[in-house]
Design a protein around this motif. Structure first.
Motif, PDB file in Angstrom:
ATOM      1  N   ARG A  80      79.205  21.822   0.404  1.00 35.80           N
ATOM      2  CA  ARG A  80      79.836  22.379   1.597  1.00 35.80           C
ATOM      3  C   ARG A  80      80.893  21.450   2.167  1.00 35.80           C
ATOM      4  NH1 ARG A  80      80.335  22.044   6.696  1.00 35.80           N
ATOM      5  NH2 ARG A  80      79.246  20.049   6.606  1.00 35.80           N
ATOM      6  N   GLU A  81      80.674  20.125   2.021  1.00 32.10           N
ATOM      7  CA  GLU A  81      81.635  19.179   2.569  1.00 32.10           C
ATOM      8  C   GLU A  81      82.958  19.190   1.785  1.00 32.10           C
ATOM      9  OE1 GLU A  81      78.146  18.969   4.217  1.00 32.10           O
ATOM     10  OE2 GLU A  81      78.205  18.143   2.189  1.00 32.10           O
ATOM     11  N   GLU A  82      82.934  19.660   0.546  1.00 29.40           N
ATOM     12  CA  GLU A  82      84.168  19.802  -0.229  1.00 29.40           C
ATOM     13  C   GLU A  82      84.823  21.153   0.035  1.00 29.40           C
ATOM     14  OE1 GLU A  82      83.328  19.221  -4.328  1.00 29.40           O
ATOM     15  OE2 GLU A  82      82.864  17.086  -4.122  1.00 29.40           O
ATOM     16  N   GLN A  83      84.030  22.217   0.020  1.00 26.85           N
ATOM     17  CA  GLN A  83      84.539  23.556   0.298  1.00 26.85           C
ATOM     18  C   GLN A  83      83.391  24.379   0.848  1.00 26.85           C
ATOM     19  OE1 GLN A  83      86.939  25.256  -2.782  1.00 26.85           O
ATOM     20  NE2 GLN A  83      87.013  27.291  -1.870  1.00 26.85           N
ATOM     21  N   SER A  84      83.605  24.928   2.044  1.00 29.71           N
ATOM     22  CA  SER A  84      82.515  25.610   2.737  1.00 29.71           C
ATOM     23  C   SER A  84      82.458  27.106   2.450  1.00 29.71           C
ATOM     24  CB  SER A  84      82.638  25.391   4.248  1.00 29.71           C
ATOM     25  OG  SER A  84      83.871  25.915   4.721  1.00 29.71           O
ATOM     26  N   SER A  85      83.499  27.669   1.846  1.00 31.68           N
ATOM     27  CA  SER A  85      83.480  29.104   1.555  1.00 31.68           C
ATOM     28  C   SER A  85      84.368  29.400   0.353  1.00 31.68           C
ATOM     29  CB  SER A  85      83.942  29.913   2.767  1.00 31.68           C
ATOM     30  OG  SER A  85      85.289  29.617   3.085  1.00 31.68           O
ATOM     31  N   TYR A  86      84.085  30.529  -0.277  1.00 34.53           N
ATOM     32  CA  TYR A  86      84.853  30.976  -1.442  1.00 34.53           C
ATOM     33  C   TYR A  86      85.154  32.458  -1.298  1.00 34.53           C
ATOM     34  CZ  TYR A  86      83.260  26.626  -3.643  1.00 34.53           C
ATOM     35  OH  TYR A  86      83.007  25.311  -3.930  1.00 34.53           O
ATOM     36  N   GLN A  87      86.294  32.861  -1.814  1.00 29.37           N
ATOM     37  CA  GLN A  87      86.660  34.270  -1.850  1.00 29.37           C
ATOM     38  C   GLN A  87      86.811  34.687  -3.309  1.00 29.37           C
ATOM     39  OE1 GLN A  87      89.802  35.513   0.797  1.00 29.37           O
ATOM     40  NE2 GLN A  87      90.410  37.189  -0.538  1.00 29.37           N
ATOM     41  N   LEU A  88      85.900  35.529  -3.757  1.00 32.31           N
ATOM     42  CA  LEU A  88      85.885  35.980  -5.144  1.00 32.31           C
ATOM     43  C   LEU A  88      86.302  37.445  -5.207  1.00 32.31           C
ATOM     44  CD1 LEU A  88      82.416  34.502  -6.214  1.00 32.31           C
ATOM     45  CD2 LEU A  88      84.637  33.347  -6.172  1.00 32.31           C
ATOM     46  N   VAL A  89      86.972  37.807  -6.276  1.00 34.46           N
ATOM     47  CA  VAL A  89      87.368  39.197  -6.496  1.00 34.46           C
ATOM     48  C   VAL A  89      86.752  39.659  -7.815  1.00 34.46           C
ATOM     49  CG1 VAL A  89      89.261  40.816  -6.819  1.00 34.46           C
ATOM     50  CG2 VAL A  89      89.518  38.898  -5.229  1.00 34.46           C
ATOM     51  N   VAL A  90      85.905  40.680  -7.736  1.00 35.75           N
ATOM     52  CA  VAL A  90      85.266  41.244  -8.923  1.00 35.75           C
ATOM     53  C   VAL A  90      85.972  42.548  -9.276  1.00 35.75           C
ATOM     54  CG1 VAL A  90      83.139  42.133  -9.916  1.00 35.75           C
ATOM     55  CG2 VAL A  90      83.061  40.214  -8.304  1.00 35.75           C
ATOM     56  N   THR A  91      86.433  42.642 -10.503  1.00 38.42           N
ATOM     57  CA  THR A  91      87.082  43.859 -10.987  1.00 38.42           C
ATOM     58  C   THR A  91      86.282  44.421 -12.149  1.00 38.42           C
ATOM     59  OG1 THR A  91      89.252  42.996 -10.368  1.00 38.42           O
ATOM     60  CG2 THR A  91      89.213  44.855 -11.896  1.00 38.42           C
ATOM     61  N   VAL A  92      86.030  45.725 -12.116  1.00 35.42           N
ATOM     62  CA  VAL A  92      85.326  46.386 -13.202  1.00 35.42           C
ATOM     63  C   VAL A  92      86.232  47.469 -13.774  1.00 35.42           C
ATOM     64  CG1 VAL A  92      84.197  48.004 -11.631  1.00 35.42           C
ATOM     65  CG2 VAL A  92      83.228  47.600 -13.890  1.00 35.42           C
ATOM     66  N   THR A  93      86.243  47.550 -15.083  1.00 38.51           N
ATOM     67  CA  THR A  93      87.062  48.542 -15.779  1.00 38.51           C
ATOM     68  C   THR A  93      86.174  49.339 -16.716  1.00 38.51           C
ATOM     69  OG1 THR A  93      88.927  47.000 -15.722  1.00 38.51           O
ATOM     70  CG2 THR A  93      89.105  48.887 -17.209  1.00 38.51           C
ATOM     71  N   ASP A  94      86.222  50.677 -16.594  1.00 40.79           N
ATOM     72  CA  ASP A  94      85.375  51.477 -17.468  1.00 40.79           C
ATOM     73  C   ASP A  94      86.112  51.777 -18.771  1.00 40.79           C
ATOM     74  OD1 ASP A  94      87.151  53.520 -17.012  1.00 40.79           O
ATOM     75  OD2 ASP A  94      85.775  54.741 -15.823  1.00 40.79           O
ATOM     76  N   THR A  95      85.449  52.534 -19.619  1.00 47.58           N
ATOM     77  CA  THR A  95      86.026  52.805 -20.938  1.00 47.58           C
ATOM     78  C   THR A  95      87.270  53.660 -20.865  1.00 47.58           C
ATOM     79  OG1 THR A  95      84.470  54.640 -21.116  1.00 47.58           O
ATOM     80  CG2 THR A  95      83.835  52.556 -22.146  1.00 47.58           C
ATOM     81  N   GLY A  96      87.460  54.335 -19.722  1.00 43.23           N
ATOM     82  CA  GLY A  96      88.674  55.127 -19.547  1.00 43.23           C
ATOM     83  C   GLY A  96      89.772  54.359 -18.850  1.00 43.23           C
ATOM     84  N   GLU A  97      89.602  53.037 -18.734  1.00 41.65           N
ATOM     85  CA  GLU A  97      90.574  52.147 -18.099  1.00 41.65           C
ATOM     86  C   GLU A  97      90.758  52.442 -16.615  1.00 41.65           C
ATOM     87  OE1 GLU A  97      91.761  49.462 -19.574  1.00 41.65           O
ATOM     88  OE2 GLU A  97      90.558  50.066 -21.300  1.00 41.65           O
ATOM     89  N   ILE A  98      89.750  53.042 -15.992  1.00 42.60           N
ATOM     90  CA  ILE A  98      89.757  53.207 -14.541  1.00 42.60           C
ATOM     91  C   ILE A  98      89.082  51.980 -13.937  1.00 42.60           C
ATOM     92  CG2 ILE A  98      88.898  54.589 -12.614  1.00 42.60           C
ATOM     93  CD1 ILE A  98      89.092  57.018 -14.386  1.00 42.60           C
ATOM     94  N   THR A  99      89.672  51.435 -12.864  1.00 42.26           N
ATOM     95  CA  THR A  99      89.185  50.179 -12.300  1.00 42.26           C
ATOM     96  C   THR A  99      88.738  50.345 -10.857  1.00 42.26           C
ATOM     97  OG1 THR A  99      91.360  49.493 -11.521  1.00 42.26           O
ATOM     98  CG2 THR A  99      90.755  48.862 -13.768  1.00 42.26           C
TER      99      THR A  99
END
Length: 447
Positions: A80-99
């Motif tokens: 926490r003293e180095e970095q107290s929070s993170y912002q992650l982005v999760v992307t999912v893509t199906d077999t029809g290339e819809i995300t």
């Protein structure tokens, strides 16, 4: 999949003190199974109409995601003293290339993994041989990189002559504990600082070397007031001047020029002090609910070489204003009474708290509705019945209870108390809807 919109997005702020959090973003569902801390692993499991998962954002070498299961795990140690929070982005893509995507905000909670450290390994101090009780010796100060309870420092004198010196356990200020008379020699005291609750205490030590200086007391700067000064300031006032600190020196020329300095108590920079004029002022708005008082040490230093200094301590009390309304412990209340019961029966107790102090925090309760059917104790908030109830007439009461403080002007808030009347079998039950009978005419009454 054709009915699903392309590039759907959602976001969620994860408070990592929660043990289980769900995010639903159309066909994306995230489940957080474990709590983050400095040293723990965390798992975020994603369930959806599957395909490929990708993790972006502030990933670094701290997080990874399984491309097929969507499970996010920590890949490195979180600090926490180095970095107290993170912002992650999760992307999912199906077999029809819809995300679809979801933003995950991760907060790293603190543990007591940093020991407090004194800013100076040892202090060299010279004070007059005839110093009076309360004379400032020095202010020891330690810094802890943790936060909250893990960063609250407690100072103490571990060794040395405790009959001559005292320490403020909160600020680390060392003072003379008794009037001295022609004190000579050097004294060494060891000051310790600890932080953290219970068995998690971290510790550090420093040494204070005190030398008593023979000098004519009259050569020291003298303040226009002696002893401790007590000042009261009302909270929530805009920053501004408090008072002028005055001191003078018997010396002539530049040797007698006085400058003023904070010697302790202003670590949070709530106050300012003009070094030339001695103008003491607030530079931040004071809040009684945050801190009720401040203990400042002011140094008057002459221009000689080496300089001589005198000290004065000032207690600033922050006076409460009625700036907080009472707050009920529950958003709403519910209870039951039995129909036909006698009056005076206790139904429920409501409780409100007020963050102010004194009369501003005292609370009185009253009923705004149905005062004909219920009483409320003005001090305790206990609601009692005033009469019997008939469920067949009224089955539910919605009471409005008001909590008002004794401040001037008073502040108040209200809450709804729902009271249901429980049924008892007080009405006869008939086995048929129609009854027939024959009565002869001219029959005398009551026959």
């Amino acid at each position: 999949m054709a009915a699903i919109n392309h590039n759907q997005k959602s976001s969620k702020l994860l408070n990592c003190t929660q043990s289980r959090i769900f995010i639903i973003a159309f066909f994306l569902r995230m489940e957080m199974n474990f709590m983050f801390s400095d040293l723990s692993l965390a798992h975020l499991t994603f369930y959806l109409l599957i395909s490929r998962y990708q993790l972006d954002g502030e990933v670094g070498n701290k997080f990874t995601i399984h491309p097929l299961t969507g499970e996010i795990v920590t890949a490195g140690r979180l600090d926490r003293e180095e970095q107290s929070s993170y912002q992650l982005v999760v992307t999912v893509t199906d077999t029809g290339e819809i995300t679809a995507s979801a933003t995950v905000f991760v907060t790293v909670t603190d543990i007591n993994d940093n020991q407090p450290q004194f800013e100076i390994p040892s202090y060299l101090v010279t004070i007059p041989e005839n110093a009076m009780a309360g004379t400032l010796v020095t202010v020891t100060r330690a810094v802890d990189l943790d936060e909250g309870l893990n960063a609250e420092n407690y100072y103490s004198i571990e060794s040395g002559d405790t009959s001559l010196f005292a320490i403020d356990h909160t600020s680390g200020t060392v003072t003379v504990s008794q009037n001295l008379s022609d004190q000579t020699g050097e004294f060494i005291i060891q000051v310790g600082v600890s932080s953290g609750p219970g068995s998690e205490v971290m510790y550090d030590l420093t040494t204070v070397h005190v030398t008593f200086q023979f000098t004519v007391q009259a050569n020291y700067p003298s303040f226009s007031v002696s002893g401790r000064t007590q000042i009261s300031l009302v909270e929530n006032q805009p920053p501004g001047e408090i008072q002028i600190i005055n001191a003078n020196s018997p010396k002539v020329g530049t040797s007698g020029d006085i400058t003023f300095h904070f010697a302790g108590g202003n670590e949070a920079n709530f106050f300012s002090l003009n070094s030339q004029t001695g103008n003491l002022a607030t530079q931040l708005t004071l809040d009684h609910e945050v801190q009720q008082s401040f203990h400042l040490w002011i140094e008057a230093r002459d221009g000689d070489t080496p300089p001589l200094s005198s000290f004065i301590d000032i207690i600033i009390d922050v006076v409460d204003q009625n700036d907080n309304a009472p707050v009920f412990e529950e958003e709403s209340y519910h209870s039951n009474v039995t129909e036909g019961g006698s009056s005076g029966q206790e139904v429920i107790q409501v409780t409100a708290v007020d963050l102010d102090s004194g009369s501003n925090s005292r609370i009185r309760y009253s009923l705004s509705t149905h005062a004909d059917a219920f009483n409320i104790d003005i001090d305790s908030g206990t609601i009692t019945t005033r009469r019997e109830f008939d469920r067949e007439m009224i089955s539910r009461y919605e009471l409005v209870v008001e909590a008002e403080d004794y401040g001037s002007p008073a502040q108040a808030t209200s809450v709804v108390v729902t009271i249901d009347v429980d049924d008892v079998n007080d009405n006869p039950m008939y086995t048929t809807e129609n009854f027939e009978g024959i009565v002869e005419e001219n029959v005398a009454p009551e026959q």
